[in-house]
Enzyme design. Structure first.
Site, mmCIF file in Angstrom:
data_model
loop_
_atom_site.group_PDB
_atom_site.id
_atom_site.type_symbol
_atom_site.label_atom_id
_atom_site.label_comp_id
_atom_site.label_asym_id
_atom_site.label_seq_id
_atom_site.Cartn_x
_atom_site.Cartn_y
_atom_site.Cartn_z
ATOM 1 N N SER A 1 -59.957 -1.001 55.972
ATOM 2 C CA SER A 1 -60.343 -0.563 56.996
ATOM 3 C C SER A 1 -59.725 0.620 56.880
ATOM 4 O O SER A 1 -59.210 1.947 57.417
ATOM 5 C CB SER A 1 -60.019 -1.385 58.567
ATOM 6 O OG SER A 1 -61.410 -1.800 58.768
ATOM 7 N N LYS B 1 -61.855 4.026 57.228
ATOM 8 C CA LYS B 1 -62.136 4.854 58.675
ATOM 9 C C LYS B 1 -61.555 6.301 58.953
ATOM 10 O O LYS B 1 -61.448 6.877 59.561
ATOM 11 C CB LYS B 1 -61.443 3.535 59.297
ATOM 12 C CG LYS B 1 -62.800 2.488 59.387
ATOM 13 C CD LYS B 1 -62.247 1.129 60.831
ATOM 14 C CE LYS B 1 -63.274 0.087 61.024
ATOM 15 N NZ LYS B 1 -62.511 -0.855 59.864
ATOM 16 N N SER C 1 -60.180 -0.595 65.182
ATOM 17 C CA SER C 1 -60.317 -1.574 63.414
ATOM 18 C C SER C 1 -62.420 -1.197 63.468
ATOM 19 O O SER C 1 -61.993 -2.659 63.332
ATOM 20 C CB SER C 1 -59.630 -2.066 62.676
ATOM 21 O OG SER C 1 -60.026 -1.908 61.390
#
Length: 478
Positions: free
Chosen positions: A121, A124, A310
């Site tokens: 993640s 991101k 997230s």
């Protein structure tokens, strides 16, 4: 309902992080075979002796100035303190690290920093920067109803809002900012005023194209609630029940359209069933008159939510919206390339970077640690104030988001409330990247990425990375 995060910084996105706290740590469970979603909240672990658990109010969010007078760390001294922590066996053999001075961009520590790694993640961060730059922080996604091809049709046009409420919208919320019942009520008022008491409802969700799921996802990720099949329209990201990890519907846009049709009927307009149910798909007529519309929370607010929680689904949808804004098809592949291109357009050297979607859930995603710290330095630098939400949305150690239950161990508790960073977890992968203000007041950007974590070592790897960040915070290193 998830509320808006902190206000977006109007100027440079630089952090002043309070210290001296202890927090909670994660349970160590990886919630699914390929997911970056945090595990369900467990009973709190004990804090360090004599410490108090920080709260959101204890941590200043984002302030507009770096301190150029704060002493700069000596790279050799810093390396002597933190580099031994990278030898922790829990991190595995595939470790990349980059630490830079957030004011000057000077590299202070680099370990395989140019080697592409699976970031989970942490990817991101690239999606956040691309969305804020390309769409603009104040932009919103619009869901509208327009006249159909005939007087007895209306078309629900999906505009990229997957956080719609089924009922009334909440102007103070991000998730549920706009409501389908509000849209239905306004549409019914327009129709009834024109004497139109019965209509067929069409759905135009063709702005996103290609497969709705990625071959890089785990086979059970949708059913486990880690992500929604990507669509430009959904109620509460297609969840079929309450809870962050509730299973998702297989066709979020059609499910939302049916919710709209039911609400339209409840407001006094008969919804015609022409043999295929209350809603069928059809393209809106170009230039059709708009009957009603509702707007999502701002892109900046959505980015903050995406980073703090997230949120895989929100990341994938923002990635598709970036593609459309860049005049590319909104497919997985094109949207992934659009994000990388937009990051490159901001001046970041993206060599070695390839995305498989914007959430980091795609297993084929690769990003070097250097690219991550370059992005963080860009956000902190002040030349692009539109990127402020990318800093404001980062979880705070022991306080918020995916760092809420971390930084409780003796080697990291001192950095609770100090570290602000994005986490990343997949099976065999653990990453942490963000900001920390060191003992001399110098703001550092860092990334530590491990994609060779042994089975069962996820919790140990996260704790090792937390100790690394805590060591950065405690090091004046002059």
């Amino acid at each position: 309902m998830r509320k808006a995060a902190t206000a977006v910084a109007a100027a440079t996105a630089v952090l002043v992080l309070a210290g001296g706290y202890a927090g909670l740590d994660a349970t160590g469970a990886v919630p699914g075979p390929l997911t970056t979603t945090a595990p369900p909240t467990a009973a709190p672990l004990p804090t360090a002796p004599g410490a108090t658990r920080p709260t959101q109010a204890d941590t200043p969010p984002v302030l507009p100035a770096l301190d150029p007078d704060a002493p700069r760390p000596d790279p050799a001294a810093l390396g002597g303190v933190v580099a031994p922590l990278l030898a922790d066996p829990a991190l595995g053999a595939s470790v990349s690290t980059s630490v830079v001075d957030a004011l000057t961009g000077e590299t202070l520590l680099a370990t395989a920093a140019d080697v592409p790694r699976t970031p989970a993640s942490v990817a991101k961060l690239l999606t956040a920067v691309a969305a804020l730059h390309t769409l603009g922080p104040t932009s919103r996604a619009t869901t509208s109803v327009v006249d159909g091809a005939t007087p007895d049709e209306v078309v629900l046009v999906a505009g990229g809002d997957v956080l719609l409420a089924a009922g009334a919208g909440d102007p103070d919320a991000v998730d549920g900012h706009a409501g389908l019942d509000d849209l239905a009520a306004a549409t019914a008022a327009e129709l009834l005023a024109a004497g139109r008491t019965a209509v067929a409802v069409r759905l135009d969700d063709a702005s996103f194209t290609g497969p709705a799921t990625s071959p890089g996802w785990g086979s059970g990720d949708v059913a486990a609630g880690f992500v929604m099949p990507v669509a430009p329209l959904a109620v509460d990201e297609g969840r079929l029940a309450e809870g962050e990890t509730a299973p998702r519907t297989g066709d979020p846009a059609l499910a939302a359209a049916r919710t709209f049709a039911a609400a339209l009927a409840a407001h006094g307009v008969q919804v015609l069933d022409q043999g295929a149910g209350p809603v069928v798909r059809a393209a809106a007529v170009p230039g059709a008159a708009t009957l009603a519309s509702v707007e999502s929370a701002t892109t900046a607010e959505q980015v903050e939510l995406m980073l703090t929680a997230s949120d895989n689904t929100l990341a994938e949808v923002l990635t598709r919206r970036v593609a459309l804004a860049a005049d590319r098809p909104a497919t997985f592949d094109d949207a992934s390339r659009a994000v990388v291109d937009q990051v490159a357009a901001l001046g970041v050297d993206v060599t070695g970077t390839s995305l498989q979607g914007g959430s980091g859930l795609g297993r084929a995603t690769r990003v070097p640690a250097r690219v991550v710290t370059d992005v963080l330095t860009l956000v902190a630098g002040g030349e692009h104030p539109e990127l402020g939400a990318a800093a404001a949305g980062l979880p705070v150690a022991g306080v918020s988001g995916t760092l809420l239950e971390r930084y409780a161990e003796p080697g990291s508790a001192s950095a609770a409330g100090v570290v602000r960073a994005k986490t990343g977890t997949l099976t065999g992968v653990s990453s942490l990247a963000g900001y920390v203000r060191d003992a001399d007041g110098r703001l550092l950007a860092f990334a530590v990425m491990s994609d060779g974590v042994a089975p069962g070592a996820s919790l140990a790897a996260r704790r090792a990375q937390d100790r690394f960040a805590a060591a950065l915070a405690g090091c004046g290193c002059r």
